[in-house]
Design a protein around this motif. Structure first.
Motif, mmCIF file in Angstrom:
data_model
loop_
_atom_site.group_PDB
_atom_site.id
_atom_site.type_symbol
_atom_site.label_atom_id
_atom_site.label_comp_id
_atom_site.label_asym_id
_atom_site.label_seq_id
_atom_site.Cartn_x
_atom_site.Cartn_y
_atom_site.Cartn_z
ATOM 1 N N VAL C 20 -8.587 -9.167 4.495
ATOM 2 C CA VAL C 20 -8.807 -7.725 4.317
ATOM 3 C C VAL C 20 -7.472 -6.978 4.295
ATOM 4 C CG1 VAL C 20 -9.701 -5.663 5.466
ATOM 5 C CG2 VAL C 20 -11.171 -7.672 5.196
ATOM 6 N N ILE C 23 -5.731 -7.788 0.967
ATOM 7 C CA ILE C 23 -6.302 -7.140 -0.221
ATOM 8 C C ILE C 23 -6.046 -5.629 -0.177
ATOM 9 C CG2 ILE C 23 -8.437 -6.569 -1.445
ATOM 10 C CD1 ILE C 23 -9.489 -9.324 -0.668
ATOM 11 N N VAL C 24 -6.331 -5.024 0.958
ATOM 12 C CA VAL C 24 -6.135 -3.579 1.055
ATOM 13 C C VAL C 24 -4.660 -3.245 0.812
ATOM 14 C CG1 VAL C 24 -6.178 -1.608 2.641
ATOM 15 C CG2 VAL C 24 -8.108 -3.178 2.571
ATOM 16 N N GLY C 25 -3.779 -3.988 1.480
ATOM 17 C CA GLY C 25 -2.347 -3.711 1.366
ATOM 18 C C GLY C 25 -1.829 -3.892 -0.051
ATOM 19 N N ALA C 27 -3.552 -3.912 -2.806
ATOM 20 C CA ALA C 27 -4.156 -2.919 -3.716
ATOM 21 C C ALA C 27 -3.438 -1.585 -3.577
ATOM 22 C CB ALA C 27 -5.649 -2.766 -3.405
ATOM 23 N N ILE C 28 -3.187 -1.173 -2.343
ATOM 24 C CA ILE C 28 -2.512 0.114 -2.152
ATOM 25 C C ILE C 28 -1.142 0.091 -2.809
ATOM 26 C CG2 ILE C 28 -1.379 1.573 -0.423
ATOM 27 C CD1 ILE C 28 -3.715 1.031 1.442
ATOM 28 N N ARG C 29 -0.369 -0.941 -2.502
ATOM 29 C CA ARG C 29 1.006 -0.944 -3.014
ATOM 30 C C ARG C 29 1.051 -1.080 -4.524
ATOM 31 N NH1 ARG C 29 5.440 -3.834 0.806
ATOM 32 N NH2 ARG C 29 6.836 -3.148 -0.850
ATOM 33 N N ASP C 147 13.750 -8.889 5.485
ATOM 34 C CA ASP C 147 14.084 -10.088 4.708
ATOM 35 C C ASP C 147 13.937 -11.335 5.566
ATOM 36 O OD1 ASP C 147 14.759 -8.735 2.303
ATOM 37 O OD2 ASP C 147 16.593 -8.053 3.278
ATOM 38 N N PRO C 191 1.820 -7.680 1.679
ATOM 39 C CA PRO C 191 1.920 -6.264 1.317
ATOM 40 C C PRO C 191 2.849 -5.462 2.229
ATOM 41 C CG PRO C 191 -0.172 -6.689 2.387
ATOM 42 C CD PRO C 191 0.499 -8.012 2.240
ATOM 43 N N LEU C 192 3.313 -6.072 3.305
ATOM 44 C CA LEU C 192 4.151 -5.304 4.236
ATOM 45 C C LEU C 192 5.636 -5.584 4.063
ATOM 46 C CD1 LEU C 192 1.980 -5.666 7.479
ATOM 47 C CD2 LEU C 192 2.133 -3.706 5.974
ATOM 48 N N LYS C 194 8.917 -7.553 1.329
ATOM 49 C CA LYS C 194 9.333 -7.800 -0.047
ATOM 50 C C LYS C 194 8.525 -8.919 -0.703
ATOM 51 C CE LYS C 194 12.801 -11.271 1.071
ATOM 52 N NZ LYS C 194 14.198 -11.674 0.941
ATOM 53 N N MET C 196 5.813 -8.763 -1.529
ATOM 54 C CA MET C 196 5.019 -8.062 -2.537
ATOM 55 C C MET C 196 5.508 -8.410 -3.946
ATOM 56 S SD MET C 196 2.497 -6.007 -2.769
ATOM 57 C CE MET C 196 1.799 -5.177 -4.190
ATOM 58 N N HIS C 197 6.720 -8.910 -4.035
ATOM 59 C CA HIS C 197 7.233 -9.275 -5.367
ATOM 60 C C HIS C 197 6.382 -10.365 -6.009
ATOM 61 C CE1 HIS C 197 9.180 -12.783 -3.380
ATOM 62 N NE2 HIS C 197 9.218 -13.308 -4.573
ATOM 63 N N THR C 200 4.462 -7.844 -8.061
ATOM 64 C CA THR C 200 5.157 -6.836 -8.865
ATOM 65 C C THR C 200 6.226 -7.435 -9.773
ATOM 66 O OG1 THR C 200 6.667 -6.418 -7.039
ATOM 67 C CG2 THR C 200 4.750 -4.978 -7.218
#
Lengths: 418, 371, 219
Positions: C20, C23-25, C27-29, C147, C191-192, C194, C196-197, C200
């Protein structure tokens, strides 16, 4: 109204878009961009790492556009960007970045770093944090008509000289001409050989062209300092003149950033497509060559190489035309290491040449070009950007290298079939 | 009171030869990873030992453990357990009933106080004062509280008394707990405790523990769950004869496919062998005939705590224990909504900044330079 | 808490919570970035932006000429741990069973001994990358706490997986529980940090290639 930190921060806020946000999201701090940047490779100083130059913009993005950044801001866990920080970053954003875009090629996650530096400058200049040299150049460009303070009479003098030299009439303000020629002020003052050269080539090829007394300056200090407002004002002069003269093309001269300003940024600055096309003079030469309208004779037999102007090649897309044209007139053309889109900057692009404070650093990092040239052992260096040419001559002199720098158009003119 | 019988007397009565008993001891010694030389000593010592007095209390249980221990047709190795011990009280097996049975327990406790081994079978309910399991009107916890102080050691027989087992499984309506938990919580006196988990446990493990106790006078070394390390030191998976198939990536996909017929690894069919510590793969069942995996069914993990709550017996170990789709669906909805909210707020912020934008002129740049 | 309890928690509520948050994180980012949009480009295109975008999305996986020589460790370490991580994650039989249970898709696995070697090599590469981050002037200068957190989040699943496979440090059940928990930590941290790359990078590469592609430049 003046400039202020608040205006600067608003400027940053205005500039954040999807690519910028994606680039910041994607950065993994791998540091590879440093190895693409001559300011790092030649100094070894980590602060010149390209992505680091964007810290102020990154922080504004994080605080203003991300949920976690907004929460941190709300909880007081992140500090706003201060004026002192902008001042600290000024040399990084202006002195040690020529907007050459080599870092954008290196980045493994695909960040177009220079795209963001260009945007970061919008905020910096709105905060008034920009080099004095660039501020003065922009002021002269807007108020006098050229960053170097060149005015119409100076151009007319050079044109008269060229007409006398070539025996050709150089058209001025000729409505309905196919091509409108604009120049960089360096070409009016230092490298004025371009004017007779262009006149002879266009005459030989039967090109219908003209200068305009309303818009002869192609360079755009607004782009360099990073102000779209100023850039729009400057580019609009050319657009208006071209529209008035109803030309089909505007010829971007041998100047890298002028090409970017006119060809790629201009329509977006004025917010609509042009009713004319923008063509770089080397592109035009190549088109004339391909159409058989450009005929040359004789060859330069000595070994020479070509310096790719970043804005023309990597950021402009004119990669093959200079090579095609050069090969018409040079029998011993050799490529530098890292040619074409991989080229290393002369060190003076992106407004660095107008920024005296950056001179020392610029000459230091010229060691990269020196290494490239030393590998080849050439005595002649051809390029297609008057700013590159200026910077190369300066660097070569500083490093006591005996290499002649030649403009490509001029070299072609010398070999025109009589 | 008559002289207590020695184990030798009992064996002689039952017609177990010395040779047969030596063999039994050798098996025990090897199962317990003791040197073979110990077998003779063990036999000698056991023959002269008095049978260990055992009181066997049954609480929330299914009698499966007792079935496992007592189901012997002929004097098998497992069967010999009952020769080692003097089962002084076991409700199910006791001939007496009612008050007589209760009296037998009291007598046995009194006679062997401080010496008997207390075997506990089944979990103990605590909820609502423990009313969910009573014997003669007394709750399990009361009976246990009374018995434990007199015991020399406690053996928790089976997973229910060791870890709570089925009664303890979610949602645990009776508040069932294990003997160990009761000791930890201080609800019963702390005594040396051995958990012989398994649903049911392997009989020879209990005889091994008793033999160890009788021979060496100590309890065997225990693992983190209070189980004798010698029997619970390896996972079923590590000792499984099908292990090579796992390493080769050969898995039965259904109970009736070629892989199943070829005897390939049952991991994908939910075998919990990798996380289950027990001796099934080596000691086996039914007199060493087989064990579940050999019969074509994956290990259920019955000797592990909370094995009833570890998800489907037929879901592979890596599969999530609970379905994720509802949570994922909700998360997508929340994430998209929150992302859209932040994104639109960002767009609004940028639009406002752009609307508030005043054209930057070169005059602005100049004013900055003035002091 | 016992190993089994920990494993049951990790395979049950732990996984649900992690999924959860993940997915939430993400999706938000992703959406907060996506909605910012890009203004239209009025300059006449020389080449195709889309073609450039798709091209760079893939070609950027290869180093720029000369880059390998300038920073070999970043590239080699980066390649090895990325590829190693994804091979161990996607092609180890138990992982495929997990992914099948979650997604419904499954595919053939690689032999366990191969995964073992690849996992070990990936661990070594990650250690090398960390040492480099701590010692190289540029990387040390750029690094923030996040990092190192991201590094640890990537490292722990590999390490605990290796330990579990070889029955090292503690009993298998506990180590397996720690392995699942470390994976859940990774999910939560994507999602919290980097990390996240992971998502993205495709957008970034696409725009880089598209911006250049429009100008007729291959980057």
């Amino acid at each position: 109204m003046g400039t202020s930190l608040e205006r600067g921060i608003q400027g940053f806020i205005e500039q954040v878009d999807r690519p910028t946000a994606s680039f910041f999201e994607s950065c993994v701090r791998c540091g590879m961009c440093a190895h693409a940047c001559l300011f790092y490779t030649e100094t070894g100083d980590p602060k010149y790492t390209p992505i680091y130059k964007l810290e102020p913009l990154r922080r504004v993005w994080e605080r203003e556009y991300t949920l976690f950044g907004r929460i941190k801001k709300w909880l007081g866990l992140s500090k706003p960007v201060t004026e002192a920080e902008l001042k600290e970053w000024e040399p990084l954003v202006y002195d040690s970045c020529t907007l050459c875009g080599r870092c954008s090629l290196m980045c493994p996650v695909g960040n177009d770093i220079v795209y963001m530096v260009r945007r970061a400058r919008e905020g910096m200049v709105a905060a008034g944090v920009a080099p004095d040299g660039l501020k003065q150049a922009a002021t002269r460009a807007v108020k006098i008509g050229s960053p170097m303070g060149v005015q119409l009479p100076a151009l007319k003098t050079q044109i008269a000289k060229a007409e006398k030299e070539t025996g050709l009439a150089i058209p001025f303000d000729k409505e309905g001409a196919e091509y409108l020629m604009v120049l960089s002020s360096a070409e009016i003052i230092e490298f004025s050989e371009i004017i007779p050269a262009a006149a002879r080539i266009f005459h030989a090829a039967g090109v219908s062209w003209t200068f305009s007394s309303d818009a002869f300056e192609a360079t755009n200090s607004g782009i360099q300092i990073g102000s779209s407002d100023i850039a729009t004002e400057l580019v609009s002069r050319i657009v208006r003149a071209a529209e008035r003269l109803k030309v089909k093309y505007v010829i971007s001269p041998e100047c890298g950033h002028a090409y970017t300003a006119l060809r790629w940024e201009g329509p977006n600055l004025i917010g609509r497509p042009y009713p004319f096309k923008v063509i770089h003079i080397v592109e035009l030469l190549d088109e004339l060559r391909a159409a058989g309208r450009l005929k040359t004779e004789g060859m330069e037999d000595e070994k020479l190489t070509f310096h790719d102007p970043c804005q023309l090649v990597r950021r402009g897309g004119v990669v093959e035309p200079p090579r095609n044209v050069l090969k018409m007139v040079a029998s011993n053309f050799v490529e530098m290491e890292d040619p074409g889109t991989l080229n290393w900057c002369c060190g003076g692009g992106g407004g660095v040449s107008s920024n005296e404070r950056a001179d020392e650093l610029r000459l230091k990092v010229f060691s990269r070009k020196k290494t490239q040239l030393d590998q080849l052992g050439v005595r002649t260096l051809v390029t297609a950007c008057s700013n590159c040419r200026d910077m190369l001559e300066d660097g070569l002199e500083h490093h006591r290298m005996d290499i002649k720098v030649v403009g490509l158009t001029e070299m072609v003119a010398e070999h025109l079939k009589q | 009171m008559h002289e207590p019988e020695t184990l030798g007397d009992v064996l002689a009565k039952r017609g177990v030869s010395r040779r047969g008993f030596l063999k039994y001891c050798a098996t025990l010694a090897s199962l317990m990873a003791l040197p073979p030389s110990v077998a003779a000593q063990m036999a000698d010592k056991l023959t002269r030992a008095t049978r260990q007095s055992v009181i066997y209390l049954s609480f929330q249980e299914c009698t499966g453990c007792l079935e496992s221990l007592s189901r012997t047709h002929s004097p098998t190795l497992e069967g010999l357990l009952f020769d080692l011990i003097s089962l002084d009280y076991q409700e199910t097996l006791l001939a007496a009933a009612g008050h007589a049975a209760e009296e037998a327990r009291a007598n046995a406790m009194r006679a062997n106080s401080g010496k008997f081994v207390l075997m506990v079978d089944g979990a103990i309910p605590l909820k609502d004062g423990g009313v969910y399991s009573t014997i003669a009107g007394r709750t399990n916890i009361e009976i246990l509280k009374e018995a434990v102080p007199h015991a020399a050691a406690v053996i928790a027989v089976g997973t229910c008394s060791s870890f709570g087992g089925l009664p303890h499984a979610n949602p645990n309506p009776t508040g069932a707990v294990s003997v160990g938990t009761l000791m930890e919580k201080g609800l019963i006196e702390r005594k040396p405790l051995i958990n012989v988990s398994g649903c049911p446990p392997i009989p020879v493990v209990i005889s091994g523990v008793v033999a160890h106790f009788l021979t060496l006078g100590t309890l065997p070394e225990l693992d983190g769950y209070g189980r004798p390390k010698v029997f619970f030191g390896d996972t079923i998976h590590d000792r499984c004869y099908r292990r090579p198939f796992y390493d080769q990536g050969k898995f039965a996909k259904t109970f009736d496919d070629e892989g199943a017929r070829n005897g390939w690894c049952l991991y994908e069919l939910g075998c919990k062998g990798p996380t289950t510590y027990n001796a099934c793969a080596t000691a086996k069942w039914n007199g060493g005939v087989s064990f579940p995996i050999e019969s074509g069914h994956g290990c259920l993990g019955c000797s592990e705590p909370d094995f009833w709550d570890a998800g489907s017996f037929y879901a592979p170990l890596p599969a999530p224990r609970a379905p994720l789709s509802a949570a994922a669906g909700a998360a997508i909805a929340v994430g998209v909504a929150a992302g859209a909210a932040v994104g639109l707020a960002g767009l609004y912020k940028r639009k406002k900044a752009q609307q508030a934008h005043t054209k930057l002129t070169v005059d602005d740049l100049e004013t900055e330079k003035k002091p | 808490m016992t190993g089994v309890e920990l494993l049951n928690w990790a395979r049950g509520p732990g996984l649900q919570i992690a999924l959860v948050v993940f997915i939430v994180g993400v999706a938000i980012r992703f959406i907060e970035m996506w909605l910012l949009g890009k203004s239209p480009d009025f300059a006449e295109a020389r080449g195709s932006a889309a073609a450039g975008g798709w091209r760079t999305l893939f070609t950027r996986s290869l180093p720029m000429p000369g880059a390998l020589k300038r920073a070999p460790l970043v590239f080699l370490g980066g390649y090895v741990f990325h590829i190693g991580f994804f091979i161990t994650f996607l092609f180890y039989a138990p992982h495929i069973l997990f992914l099948r249970a979650v997604t419904g898709f499954s595919w053939p696995a690689l032999p366990a001994y191969l995964i073992d070697v690849i996992g070990l090599v990936s661990i070594a590469a990650l250690v090398a990358v960390l040492v480099h981050r701590l010692t190289d002037p540029v990387r040390r200068f750029l690094s923030r706490t996040g990092d190192y957190v991201a590094w640890a989040a990537t490292f722990l699943p590999l390490l605990t997986g290796y330990f579990a496979y070889h029955r090292l440090v503690t009993d298998y059940t506990t180590m397996l529980a720690l392995h699942v928990l470390s994976f859940e930590l990774l999910l939560v941290l994507i999602p919290l940090t980097k990390l996240m790359h992971t998502f993205t990078f495709a957008v970034s590469r696409w725009y880089n290639g598209a911006i250049a592609g429009r100008k007729g430049v291959k980057v």
